[in-house]
Design an enzyme around this catalytic site. Structure first.
Site, mmCIF file in Angstrom:
data_model
loop_
_atom_site.group_PDB
_atom_site.id
_atom_site.type_symbol
_atom_site.label_atom_id
_atom_site.label_comp_id
_atom_site.label_asym_id
_atom_site.label_seq_id
_atom_site.Cartn_x
_atom_site.Cartn_y
_atom_site.Cartn_z
ATOM 1 N N GLU A 46 0.777 -1.069 -0.011
ATOM 2 C CA GLU A 46 0.128 -0.092 -0.082
ATOM 3 C C GLU A 46 0.785 1.326 0.092
ATOM 4 O O GLU A 46 2.146 1.078 0.421
ATOM 5 C CB GLU A 46 -1.023 0.134 1.305
ATOM 6 C CG GLU A 46 -2.295 -0.876 1.253
ATOM 7 C CD GLU A 46 -1.946 -2.132 1.913
ATOM 8 O OE1 GLU A 46 -2.714 -3.052 1.677
ATOM 9 O OE2 GLU A 46 -0.774 -2.278 2.585
ATOM 10 N N THR A 47 0.112 2.249 -0.673
ATOM 11 C CA THR A 47 0.946 3.453 -0.525
ATOM 12 C C THR A 47 -0.197 4.596 -0.056
ATOM 13 O O THR A 47 -1.481 4.496 -0.335
ATOM 14 C CB THR A 47 1.260 4.220 -1.921
ATOM 15 O OG1 THR A 47 2.404 3.480 -2.201
ATOM 16 C CG2 THR A 47 1.698 5.853 -1.646
#
Length: 292
Positions: A46-47
């Protein structure tokens, strides 16, 4: 606008372990399409994007996998809270709240000797349907007798629905060879896209459980440390008294098969016929930079 970013390792005991996270700050001018492109470029599980100043609901944050936005994820919550606390908030507060798509998620710091752990209180868990052991054995590429038939395979959600799969031992955990076709058949039309396998044989005698998590649907073939899935696991452990009590205080290993050893600490308590779930871990700063 400039878009600074920070890279941190979450649920890590040292740098270059745990689960990597990129946190982009001052991201309020980015469109969802731009955020998705950045997340694909970063190519971590994830970002996250801090899109503005805090409101009464907390710091507004959006979370993207390499393929789509998700309403909640655990290691991005702790990692983003650490960056907010250290880099954005005034005075390095002991607690911050993130305003996520799933709702408000408070994160607080607790100290264990010289170590600082961040803890998040997850959304109240929902314990959902049971699935067949044989179906999940096919998905994981295991024999059915490698799944623990004394415990159910169950969908649990604290914001991101997860399929909890109890295995008999660590040999079964290490034998997993995910069948992508069977996996996609399983999750098609079902909101639970995470498959979280657990066994009662950790490598370290200091720990209680070892786990692995798979979610190709989100562009994550395997995850080295998964706060959301382990929050679901904490609720499962409490509801079924897997560790002998509805009160859970457990240390969980993950990521060893990927060369990214991780440690997550789980807590759960029954409260007024509901289960309160917390997940904690360390966050290690690794790098900072700016998107061009």
């Amino acid at each position: 606008m400039a878009h600074p970013f920070h890279i941190v390792d979450v649920f890590a005991q040292e740098k270059y372990a745990g689960n990597q996270l990129a946190v982009v700050t001052d991201a309020g001018d980015l469109s969802g399409e731009e955020m998705q492109a950045i997340a694909a470029e970063m190519d971590y599980s994830e970002t996250t994007f801090v899109t503005g100043a805090p409101t009464e609901a907390g710091w507004p944050v959006r979370i993207f996998t390499p393929t789509e936005e998700v309403p909640f994820a655990g290691h991005p919550t702790l990692g983003t809270a650490s960056v907010v606390r250290q880099e954005l908030a005034d005075g390095t507060p002991e607690a911050v709240t993130l305003d996520l798509r799933v709702g408000e998620v408070p994160v607080e710091t607790r100290r264990d000797g010289g170590d600082v752990f961040l803890w998040m209180r997850q959304q109240p868990p929902e314990l959902r349907e049971h699935l067949s052991h044989s179906t999940l054995a096919e998905v994981l590429g295991l024999d059915t007798d490698q799944l623990a038939d004394t415990w159910p395979v169950q969908v649990v959600s604290t914001g991101l629905p997860t399929i909890i799969v109890p295995l008999v031992d660590r040999d079964a955990l290490e034998d997993i060879d995910l069948d992508r076709t069977a996996y996609h058949d399983l999750v098609a039309g079902r909101d639970a896209k995470l498959v979280h396998a657990v066994c009662p044989e950790p490598r370290s005698s200091e720990n209680d459980l070892a786990v692995r998590m798979f979610s190709p649907h989100y562009g994550v073939p395997e995850d080295p440390a998964t706060g959301s899935a382990n929050g679901c696991l904490a609720a499962y452990l409490s509801a079924h008294e897997y560790l002998g009590s509805p009160t859970v205080d457990a240390r969980v290993e993950q990521g060893y098969e990927m060369g990214r050893p991780s440690l997550l600490v789980l807590a759960a308590e029954s409260e007024n016929e509901a289960i309160a779930v917390e997940v904690g871990g360390r966050v290690m700063p690794v790098a900072r930079g700016e998107l061009l």
